[in-house]
Scaffold this motif. Structure first.
Motif, PDB file in Angstrom:
ATOM      1  N   GLU A 175       0.829  -1.205   0.000  1.00  0.00           N
ATOM      2  CA  GLU A 175       0.000   0.000   0.000  1.00  0.00           C
ATOM      3  C   GLU A 175       0.866   1.258   0.000  1.00  0.00           C
ATOM      4  O   GLU A 175       0.583   2.226  -0.722  1.00  0.00           O
ATOM      5  CB  GLU A 175      -0.942   0.008   1.203  1.00  0.00           C
ATOM      6  CG  GLU A 175      -1.850   1.234   1.234  1.00  0.00           C
ATOM      7  CD  GLU A 175      -2.821   1.255   2.402  1.00  0.00           C
ATOM      8  OE1 GLU A 175      -3.284   2.362   2.753  1.00  0.00           O
ATOM      9  OE2 GLU A 175      -3.117   0.179   2.962  1.00  0.00           O
ATOM     10  N   ASP A 176       1.929   1.267   0.797  1.00  0.00           N
ATOM     11  CA  ASP A 176       2.813   2.435   0.865  1.00  0.00           C
ATOM     12  C   ASP A 176       3.471   2.709  -0.481  1.00  0.00           C
ATOM     13  O   ASP A 176       3.580   3.868  -0.914  1.00  0.00           O
ATOM     14  CB  ASP A 176       3.884   2.222   1.931  1.00  0.00           C
ATOM     15  CG  ASP A 176       3.340   2.338   3.345  1.00  0.00           C
ATOM     16  OD1 ASP A 176       2.216   2.847   3.504  1.00  0.00           O
ATOM     17  OD2 ASP A 176       4.044   1.926   4.288  1.00  0.00           O
TER      18      ASP A 176
ATOM     19  N   ARG B 119       0.938   4.069  -2.911  1.00  0.00           N
ATOM     20  CA  ARG B 119       0.606   5.471  -2.603  1.00  0.00           C
ATOM     21  C   ARG B 119       1.589   6.401  -3.296  1.00  0.00           C
ATOM     22  O   ARG B 119       1.224   7.494  -3.734  1.00  0.00           O
ATOM     23  CB  ARG B 119       0.625   5.691  -1.093  1.00  0.00           C
ATOM     24  CG  ARG B 119       0.131   7.060  -0.665  1.00  0.00           C
ATOM     25  CD  ARG B 119      -0.133   7.109   0.835  1.00  0.00           C
ATOM     26  NE  ARG B 119      -0.702   8.378   1.257  1.00  0.00           N
ATOM     27  CZ  ARG B 119      -1.323   8.573   2.409  1.00  0.00           C
ATOM     28  NH1 ARG B 119      -1.456   7.560   3.254  1.00  0.00           N
ATOM     29  NH2 ARG B 119      -1.825   9.757   2.729  1.00  0.00           N
TER      30      ARG B 119
ATOM     31  N   GLY C 123      -3.660   1.915  -1.640  1.00  0.00           N
ATOM     32  CA  GLY C 123      -2.592   2.905  -1.735  1.00  0.00           C
ATOM     33  C   GLY C 123      -2.918   4.008  -2.721  1.00  0.00           C
ATOM     34  O   GLY C 123      -2.673   5.199  -2.459  1.00  0.00           O
TER      35      GLY C 123
ATOM     36  N   ALA D  11      -5.575   6.237  -1.201  1.00  0.00           N
ATOM     37  CA  ALA D  11      -4.992   7.105  -0.174  1.00  0.00           C
ATOM     38  C   ALA D  11      -4.257   8.280  -0.806  1.00  0.00           C
ATOM     39  O   ALA D  11      -4.324   9.415  -0.317  1.00  0.00           O
ATOM     40  CB  ALA D  11      -4.047   6.295   0.716  1.00  0.00           C
ATOM     41  N   ARG D  12      -3.561   8.027  -1.919  1.00  0.00           N
ATOM     42  CA  ARG D  12      -2.866   9.110  -2.621  1.00  0.00           C
ATOM     43  C   ARG D  12      -3.868  10.108  -3.190  1.00  0.00           C
ATOM     44  O   ARG D  12      -3.642  11.327  -3.130  1.00  0.00           O
ATOM     45  CB  ARG D  12      -2.011   8.525  -3.745  1.00  0.00           C
ATOM     46  CG  ARG D  12      -1.326   9.568  -4.633  1.00  0.00           C
ATOM     47  CD  ARG D  12      -0.289  10.409  -3.864  1.00  0.00           C
ATOM     48  NE  ARG D  12       0.356  11.387  -4.720  1.00  0.00           N
ATOM     49  CZ  ARG D  12       1.397  11.113  -5.520  1.00  0.00           C
ATOM     50  NH1 ARG D  12       1.921   9.887  -5.552  1.00  0.00           N
ATOM     51  NH2 ARG D  12       1.935  12.067  -6.253  1.00  0.00           N
TER      52      ARG D  12
ATOM     53  N   CYS E  38      -4.286   8.665 -10.676  1.00  0.00           N
ATOM     54  CA  CYS E  38      -4.894   7.832  -9.640  1.00  0.00           C
ATOM     55  C   CYS E  38      -6.228   7.267 -10.113  1.00  0.00           C
ATOM     56  O   CYS E  38      -6.529   6.083  -9.878  1.00  0.00           O
ATOM     57  CB  CYS E  38      -5.115   8.646  -8.366  1.00  0.00           C
ATOM     58  SG  CYS E  38      -3.605   9.071  -7.455  1.00  0.00           S
TER      59      CYS E  38
END
Length: 359
Positions: A55-56, A59, A214, A217-218, A324
């Motif tokens: 996920e990180d 992102r 991710g 979230a971004r 995204c």
């Protein structure tokens, strides 16, 4: 590494491939081998931590996160191979392995193995690989077979709306010989441990879901930053001062947090069972896959919501919001997080017969 990935993301999207610098950073950091055994230099990362790491990375950039996800998920095959084969394929610290599990290859029996011919799609990261995995149908059933990259021809077919830098091209082999020691079908485990005790087909589903989270979230991050700097046309103040934007951001964060919590809860439960050596029931595996599909579906919807809040700013190439939007929707189209999994969960729960072999 995340800073480098963010800096390179727009260029990677335009050029439809990750930059050599980003690929080198992923390999050096071990991001392509996170689920391989530590004995082979892999990360042997627990599944809850793996989901967070993917996920990180996503992102920072969806394509980079996806590349780390598919290669590191494939590195879990090292647990299922004979030790000498696992060392041959995964022993080098820079070895990258990915491929396509769908059994589209055709096998002809030969002394000590099979000759294989086939063409596969959705070959994410295959151009980066030292070894490529392909699903093949044999007289004894489906197998995952490992081909050295020299046997593989990649076709430039990944002209897609999103995840453009994943190089998910079609690829093929023609008459390639694969010895029996490079053929595997989980759950036949060669090395014991919690990772191979986790439902094998859920690795990819969890990874796809984590990528989606991710990206979402971004998108929320980007629209929050935009809201405190942008005054829309015909408006009296900043986006941040508008009640509907405040409410939209609150709803987006709540939905994202709920989807993440559901996924992490199910991954943690199945991981705890794997650590304890307890097999997961069909109902438990179905619930895990439900959490994966829910996360992917919610991520695409949340990202679209953030894109809408960004207004006209979102549509320009220099806005990460448009990337995204495209990336999240392509990720959510993957078969492993298909909306059909909602139906599968319902059937399992209600006792209606259904195919559960890929759960």
């Amino acid at each position: 590494m995340q800073t480098l990935i963010r800096t390179e993301a727009a260029k990677a999207d335009r050029e439809r491939r990750l930059s050599p610098a980003v690929v080198a950073a992923l390999v050096e950091a071990g991001a392509t081998r996170m689920l391989a055994p530590a004995s082979l230099g892999g990360g042997e990362v627990d599944l809850p931590s793996w989901a967070v790491a993917i996920e990180d990375l996503a992102r920072a950039d969806g394509s980079a996160g996806w590349t780390a996800m598919t290669t590191s998920a494939t590195s879990s095959l090292a647990w299922y191979l004979p030790p000498d084969t696992a060392a041959e394929v995964f022993g080098s610290p820079t070895s990258v392995v990915a491929g396509t599990a769908a059994p589209l290859g055709r096998a002809v029996a030969a002394d000590g193995g099979h000759h294989v011919t086939g063409r596969w799609g959705w070959g994410s990261a295959v151009p980066l690989c030292d070894w490529v995995v392909g699903g093949v149908m044999t007289p004894g059933g489906p197998r995952l077979m490992l081909f050295p990259s020299a046997d593989v021809t990649v076709h430039d077919t990944w002209h897609a709306a999103g995840l453009r830098a994943t190089e998910s091209h079609e690829w093929e082999v023609t008459g390639a010989f694969v010895p029996a020691r490079r053929q595997v079908w989980p759950p036949a485990v060669r090395v014991s441990g919690p990772l191979p005790a986790f439902p094998f087909f859920a690795f990819l589903a969890v990874g796809v879901a984590a990528v989606g989270l991710g990206i979402a979230a971004r998108a929320v991050e980007e629209v929050e930053a935009l809201a405190v700097t942008k005054t829309p046309q015909h408006a009296q103040g900043l986006l941040a001062e508008q009640a509907d934007v405040q409410r939209d951001l609150g709803v987006a964060e709540a939905r994202l947090s709920a989807a993440r919590a559901f996924l992490h809860s199910e991954v943690a439960a199945r991981w705890a069972a794997a650590v304890a050596g307890q097999p997961s029931t069909t109902q438990e595996r179905a619930r895990l896959r439900l959490a994966c599909s829910h996360a992917a579906t919610e991520s695409a919807s949340i990202t679209r919501h953030a894109f809408d809040v960004g207004g006209g700013t979102s549509v320009f190439e220099d806005s990460p919001l448009q990337r995204c939007l495209r990336d999240a929707h392509v990720a959510a189209q993957h078969a492993m997080v298909s909306r059909r999994l909602f139906e599968t969960y319902g059937k399992v729960t209600l006792g209606v017969p259904t195919d559960t072999t890929r759960l």
